[in-house]
Design a protein around this motif. Structure first.
Motif, PDB file in Angstrom:
ATOM      1  N   SER A  58      -1.246   6.015  -1.131  1.00  0.00           N
ATOM      2  CA  SER A  58      -1.990   6.846  -0.135  1.00  0.00           C
ATOM      3  C   SER A  58      -2.862   8.424   0.259  1.00  0.00           C
ATOM      4  CB  SER A  58      -1.241   6.210   1.218  1.00  0.00           C
ATOM      5  OG  SER A  58      -0.907   5.439   1.495  1.00  0.00           O
ATOM      6  N   ASN A  59      -2.087   9.147  -0.848  1.00  0.00           N
ATOM      7  CA  ASN A  59      -1.741  10.809  -0.874  1.00  0.00           C
ATOM      8  C   ASN A  59      -2.147  11.114  -1.826  1.00  0.00           C
ATOM      9  OD1 ASN A  59      -0.946  11.163   2.251  1.00  0.00           O
ATOM     10  ND2 ASN A  59       0.278  10.243   1.405  1.00  0.00           N
ATOM     11  N   PHE A  60      -2.212  10.276  -2.643  1.00  0.00           N
ATOM     12  CA  PHE A  60      -2.406  11.315  -4.272  1.00  0.00           C
ATOM     13  C   PHE A  60      -2.961  10.270  -5.048  1.00  0.00           C
ATOM     14  CE2 PHE A  60       1.963  12.763  -3.301  1.00  0.00           C
ATOM     15  CZ  PHE A  60       1.803  13.869  -3.068  1.00  0.00           C
ATOM     16  N   HIS A  61      -3.752  11.425  -5.983  1.00  0.00           N
ATOM     17  CA  HIS A  61      -4.831  10.277  -7.165  1.00  0.00           C
ATOM     18  C   HIS A  61      -4.195  10.431  -8.575  1.00  0.00           C
ATOM     19  CE1 HIS A  61      -8.460   9.880  -9.670  1.00  0.00           C
ATOM     20  NE2 HIS A  61      -8.515   8.393  -8.712  1.00  0.00           N
ATOM     21  N   PHE A  62      -3.761   9.580  -9.355  1.00  0.00           N
ATOM     22  CA  PHE A  62      -3.950  10.113 -10.710  1.00  0.00           C
ATOM     23  C   PHE A  62      -5.321  10.795 -11.316  1.00  0.00           C
ATOM     24  CE2 PHE A  62      -0.677   7.597  -9.349  1.00  0.00           C
ATOM     25  CZ  PHE A  62       0.790   7.693  -9.601  1.00  0.00           C
ATOM     26  N   PRO A  63      -5.065  11.823 -11.656  1.00  0.00           N
ATOM     27  CA  PRO A  63      -6.438  12.295 -12.900  1.00  0.00           C
ATOM     28  C   PRO A  63      -6.442  11.626 -14.454  1.00  0.00           C
ATOM     29  CG  PRO A  63      -4.138  13.934 -13.029  1.00  0.00           C
ATOM     30  CD  PRO A  63      -3.926  12.878 -12.202  1.00  0.00           C
ATOM     31  N   MET A  72     -11.311   4.785 -14.120  1.00  0.00           N
ATOM     32  CA  MET A  72      -9.819   5.687 -13.500  1.00  0.00           C
ATOM     33  C   MET A  72      -9.183   5.010 -12.571  1.00  0.00           C
ATOM     34  SD  MET A  72     -10.249   8.586 -14.559  1.00  0.00           S
ATOM     35  CE  MET A  72      -9.777   9.359 -13.869  1.00  0.00           C
ATOM     36  N   HIS A  73      -8.559   5.848 -11.662  1.00  0.00           N
ATOM     37  CA  HIS A  73      -7.568   5.130 -10.633  1.00  0.00           C
ATOM     38  C   HIS A  73      -8.222   4.573  -9.408  1.00  0.00           C
ATOM     39  CE1 HIS A  73      -3.567   4.701 -12.460  1.00  0.00           C
ATOM     40  NE2 HIS A  73      -3.767   5.594 -13.218  1.00  0.00           N
ATOM     41  N   PRO A  74      -7.992   3.826  -8.614  1.00  0.00           N
ATOM     42  CA  PRO A  74      -8.372   4.392  -7.230  1.00  0.00           C
ATOM     43  C   PRO A  74      -9.089   5.304  -6.271  1.00  0.00           C
ATOM     44  CG  PRO A  74      -8.093   2.348  -8.002  1.00  0.00           C
ATOM     45  CD  PRO A  74      -6.718   2.869  -8.255  1.00  0.00           C
ATOM     46  N   SER A  75      -9.912   5.589  -5.702  1.00  0.00           N
ATOM     47  CA  SER A  75      -9.663   6.748  -4.696  1.00  0.00           C
ATOM     48  C   SER A  75      -8.665   6.485  -4.106  1.00  0.00           C
ATOM     49  CB  SER A  75     -10.873   6.843  -4.184  1.00  0.00           C
ATOM     50  OG  SER A  75     -10.870   7.880  -3.366  1.00  0.00           O
ATOM     51  N   ILE A  76      -7.793   7.430  -3.236  1.00  0.00           N
ATOM     52  CA  ILE A  76      -6.977   8.058  -2.105  1.00  0.00           C
ATOM     53  C   ILE A  76      -7.812   7.721  -1.154  1.00  0.00           C
ATOM     54  CG2 ILE A  76      -5.302   9.394  -3.306  1.00  0.00           C
ATOM     55  CD1 ILE A  76      -6.636  11.710  -1.612  1.00  0.00           C
ATOM     56  N   SER A  79      -7.374   2.422   1.509  1.00  0.00           N
ATOM     57  CA  SER A  79      -6.518   1.852   1.646  1.00  0.00           C
ATOM     58  C   SER A  79      -5.421   1.145   0.880  1.00  0.00           C
ATOM     59  CB  SER A  79      -6.195   0.736   3.490  1.00  0.00           C
ATOM     60  OG  SER A  79      -6.876  -0.303   2.361  1.00  0.00           O
ATOM     61  N   PRO A  80      -4.611   1.516   0.760  1.00  0.00           N
ATOM     62  CA  PRO A  80      -3.116   0.721  -0.726  1.00  0.00           C
ATOM     63  C   PRO A  80      -3.590  -0.494  -0.752  1.00  0.00           C
ATOM     64  CG  PRO A  80      -2.096   2.134   0.865  1.00  0.00           C
ATOM     65  CD  PRO A  80      -3.135   2.020   1.638  1.00  0.00           C
ATOM     66  N   GLU A  81      -3.971  -1.240   0.322  1.00  0.00           N
ATOM     67  CA  GLU A  81      -4.319  -2.843   0.548  1.00  0.00           C
ATOM     68  C   GLU A  81      -5.838  -2.973  -0.800  1.00  0.00           C
ATOM     69  OE1 GLU A  81      -3.198  -1.579   3.033  1.00  0.00           O
ATOM     70  OE2 GLU A  81      -1.538  -2.386   3.644  1.00  0.00           O
ATOM     71  N   VAL A  87      -7.320  -2.630  -8.374  1.00  0.00           N
ATOM     72  CA  VAL A  87      -6.612  -2.445 -10.362  1.00  0.00           C
ATOM     73  C   VAL A  87      -6.963  -3.773 -10.472  1.00  0.00           C
ATOM     74  CG1 VAL A  87      -4.231  -3.365 -11.216  1.00  0.00           C
ATOM     75  CG2 VAL A  87      -4.436  -0.982  -8.735  1.00  0.00           C
ATOM     76  N   PRO A  88      -7.224  -3.564 -11.831  1.00  0.00           N
ATOM     77  CA  PRO A  88      -7.950  -5.019 -12.738  1.00  0.00           C
ATOM     78  C   PRO A  88      -6.840  -6.324 -12.939  1.00  0.00           C
ATOM     79  CG  PRO A  88      -8.415  -2.399 -13.928  1.00  0.00           C
ATOM     80  CD  PRO A  88      -6.982  -2.731 -12.689  1.00  0.00           C
TER      81      PRO A  88
END
Length: 155
Positions: A58-63, A72-76, A79-81, A87-88
Motif C-alpha cells: 500500500s505504501n511502497f513501489h518497487f522500482p 513494472m509493479h502495480p502503482s500504489i 488498492s492492494p486488492e 499481477v500476471p
C-alpha cells in the motif's frame, strides 16, 4: 474493609470447543494437540505476513521490473486488492507453487531431518534446509536463518 469480587468459573479458557480432547484423523490426543499447536502458530505467522504485505504494497513501489517482459509493479495508487488483480497469472502460480513446496518440506520434516510435528517436533520450528543445501544450492533456513538462537535456549 475490602470487597472481594468473585469471578465466575470459566472452564473453557484456552479450548472453548474442546478440540484437545478430540482425536483428529484417528490420532491419539498427543498427536492431535501437536497438530493444533502447529496449525495455530502457522496461521498466526501467515496472518502477520499478510498484514505486513498489505502495508508494504500500500505504501511502497518497487522500482525494478516485475516480469522479464519489463512490466513494472502495480502503482500504489491502486488498492492492494487491485494490485493483486494486476499481477500476471503466471506470477500468482509461481507464488502458490513456492508456498506449496515450503508446506511440503514442512510436512516431510525437511527430508527426514526432523520428526513430524505430530510426533514430537517443537511446535513452530520449521525444518532446516540442510538436504536442499547439500544437493541443490545454498538457501537460508526459515527458522533462525543466521543462527542467533542458541541450542541451549531450546532445551
Amino acid at each position: 474493609m475490602t470487597d472481594v469480587i468473585y469471578l465466575p468459573d470459566v472452564s473453557f479458557v484456552g479450548d472453548p470447543l474442546g478440540c484437545t480432547s478430540m482425536d483428529f484423523y484417528g490420532w491419539d490426543e498427543e498427536k492431535t494437540i501437536g497438530f493444533l499447536r502447529q496449525s495455530e502458530i502457522k496461521h498466526g505467522r501467515v496472518a502477520m505476513f499478510a498484514f505486513v504485505g498489505y502495508i508494504v504494497q500500500s505504501n511502497f513501489h518497487f522500482p525494478w521490473a516485475q516480469t522479464l517482459a519489463g512490466d513494472m509493479h502495480p502503482s500504489i495508487d491502486l488498492s492492494p486488492e487491485a494490485q493483486w488483480d494486476a499481477v500476471p497469472a503466471n506470477a500468482k502460480w509461481q507464488i502458490f507453487f513456492v508456498i506449496s513446496m515450503l508446506e511440503m518440506w514442512d510436512e516431510c520434516g525437511g527430508g527426514a531431518a526432523m520428526p513430524h510435528y505430530t510426533n514430537g517436533r517443537q511446535p513452530g520450528k520449521y525444518p532446516p534446509f540442510d538436504a536442499f543445501r547439500d544437493d541443490v544450492h545454498f538457501v537460508f533456513d526459515l527458522y533462525d536463518p543466521f543462527g542467533f538462537v542458541s541450542v541451549s535456549l531450546l532445551d
